[in-house]
Design a protein around this motif. Structure first.
Motif, PDB file in Angstrom:
ATOM      1  N   ASP A  25       9.267 -50.553   2.636  1.00  0.00           N
ATOM      2  CA  ASP A  25       8.641 -51.476   3.592  1.00  0.00           C
ATOM      3  C   ASP A  25       7.343 -50.885   4.131  1.00  0.00           C
ATOM      4  N   ARG A  26       7.339 -49.585   4.374  1.00  0.00           N
ATOM      5  CA  ARG A  26       6.114 -48.932   4.846  1.00  0.00           C
ATOM      6  C   ARG A  26       5.023 -49.026   3.775  1.00  0.00           C
ATOM      7  N   ASP A  27       5.409 -48.799   2.507  1.00  0.00           N
ATOM      8  CA  ASP A  27       4.436 -48.898   1.414  1.00  0.00           C
ATOM      9  C   ASP A  27       3.852 -50.310   1.334  1.00  0.00           C
ATOM     10  N   LEU A  28       4.715 -51.318   1.506  1.00  0.00           N
ATOM     11  CA  LEU A  28       4.255 -52.715   1.450  1.00  0.00           C
ATOM     12  C   LEU A  28       3.264 -53.004   2.570  1.00  0.00           C
ATOM     13  N   LEU A  29       3.571 -52.564   3.782  1.00  0.00           N
ATOM     14  CA  LEU A  29       2.662 -52.782   4.905  1.00  0.00           C
ATOM     15  C   LEU A  29       1.342 -52.042   4.705  1.00  0.00           C
ATOM     16  N   GLU A  30       1.410 -50.839   4.161  1.00  0.00           N
ATOM     17  CA  GLU A  30       0.175 -50.080   3.910  1.00  0.00           C
ATOM     18  C   GLU A  30      -0.691 -50.773   2.863  1.00  0.00           C
ATOM     19  N   ARG A  31      -0.060 -51.336   1.820  1.00  0.00           N
ATOM     20  CA  ARG A  31      -0.832 -52.080   0.808  1.00  0.00           C
ATOM     21  C   ARG A  31      -1.474 -53.317   1.427  1.00  0.00           C
ATOM     22  N   ALA A  32      -0.722 -53.993   2.289  1.00  0.00           N
ATOM     23  CA  ALA A  32      -1.271 -55.180   2.944  1.00  0.00           C
ATOM     24  C   ALA A  32      -2.423 -54.822   3.870  1.00  0.00           C
TER      25      ALA A  32
END
Length: 326
Positions: A25-32
């Motif tokens: 989830d952290r990776d997804l938010l960072e990509r966004a």
């Protein structure tokens, strides 16, 4: 204690994520955060996300199939009886027929391959669109697990930037790096402190923005005044937390300065034997001894100052990073 310098006017807050987020989830938010335009459209129909990307490949396959059909329908050459001898027209027609036959064979072989590639591309595009929809749904679920500077008003952004600057000062210090202060506690508590401050500032901003811009009537104005005093008191409480973090960072920075000074003094005194030999050859022994003793005394004074600064930093940590209740 040394007076704190005013915060830099160039401070810029960055997004804060809930430290309890799972890694994916952290990776997804960072990509966004890095590619906001790729995730700004939200969830959409897989068909409408895929169809525009298939127009050109589909037109290409139709063109190949149509070309195969057209070239198969043309009959350029029909033998004519001229005593068994071919005329110039026969030669041209035969040549054209050979060209079209070869083109027909090539297109007949190519268009099924193009159709297969089209189906594969459509599958990949649809899979990609479905994955983006899944990411968009998850981002919508995670919207409250990340505080972005754009969600905050000016006062809140400034406070968040100050807290982040203090956190960075501690985590990049030599005291933290060499575990001279509680490194593990810093790495756990500082992100939680930052997140708690960011959440409180987002809620403060939301409540401020919910106020009517043009209050009508005395009762509304009086109620609004009471509400604003309550919000100001809440913001003062958040400010005290930020001040505590800044005080901790200042103590750690002072300890860092004394630590570097101590290292330099120790580096100088490590060569005191060479200095003593040199002075003994060039001056009286008592002068040499006095010089060395002076250097040793300075090193001891700096060591005491470093010890005092380190203790002050640890005491500031107790205030800035309170231990959670069991």
């Amino acid at each position: 204690m040394k007076k704190k310098p005013p915060p830099s006017p160039h401070l810029a807050a960055v997004a804060v994520m809930d430290p309890d987020l799972a890694g994916k989830d952290r990776d997804l938010l960072e990509r966004a955060e890095r590619h906001p335009r790729s995730y700004s459209e939200g969830e959409m129909s897989v068909w409408w996300a895929t169809a525009p990307r298939l127009v050109r490949p589909g037109a290409g396959v139709i063109g190949l199939a149509g070309g195969a059909w057209v070239t198969g329908e043309f009959e350029w050459y029909t033998p004519s009886a001229h005593d068994g001898q071919a005329t110039a027209s026969d030669l041209i027609s035969r040549t054209m027929q050979d060209v079209f036959d070869g083109l027909h064979s090539a297109l007949t072989f190519a268009w099924p391959l193009g159709a297969g590639a089209f189906v594969l591309a459509a599958t990949l595009y649809a899979t990609d669109a479905a994955a983006r929809n899944k990411s968009a749904r998850r981002l919508a679920e995670l919207k409250d697990r990340c505080v972005r500077p754009a969600e905050l008003n000016d006062d809140a952004r400034t406070l968040l930037a100050r807290a982040q600057q203090a956190k960075k000062a501690v985590l990049t210090s030599a005291m933290h790096r060499f575990d001279l202060i509680d490194r593990q506690r810093n790495e756990v508590s500082l992100p939680r402190q930052e997140w708690g401050i960011a959440e409180a500032l987002r809620e403060y901003t939301r409540l401020v923005k919910a106020e009517p811009s043009n209050p009508k009537g005395g009762k509304v104005a009086a109620l609004l005044d009471t509400r604003r005093r309550a919000l100001r008191a809440s913001l003062d409480g958040i400010t005290r937390r930020v001040n505590a973090l800044e005080s901790y960072a200042e103590q750690v920075t002072q300890a860092d300065d004394h630590y570097r000074e101590l290292q330099q003094i120790q580096a100088l005194t490590d060569g005191s034997g060479d200095v003593l030999d040199f002075l003994a050859r060039t001056a009286r022994d008592d002068l040499a001894v006095a010089e060395i003793e002076g250097m040793t005394g300075e090193a001891a004074a700096v060591a005491d100052a470093f010890t005092t600064a380190l203790e002050s930093a640890k005491e500031a940590a107790v205030i800035a990073l309170p231990t959670p209740a069991a």
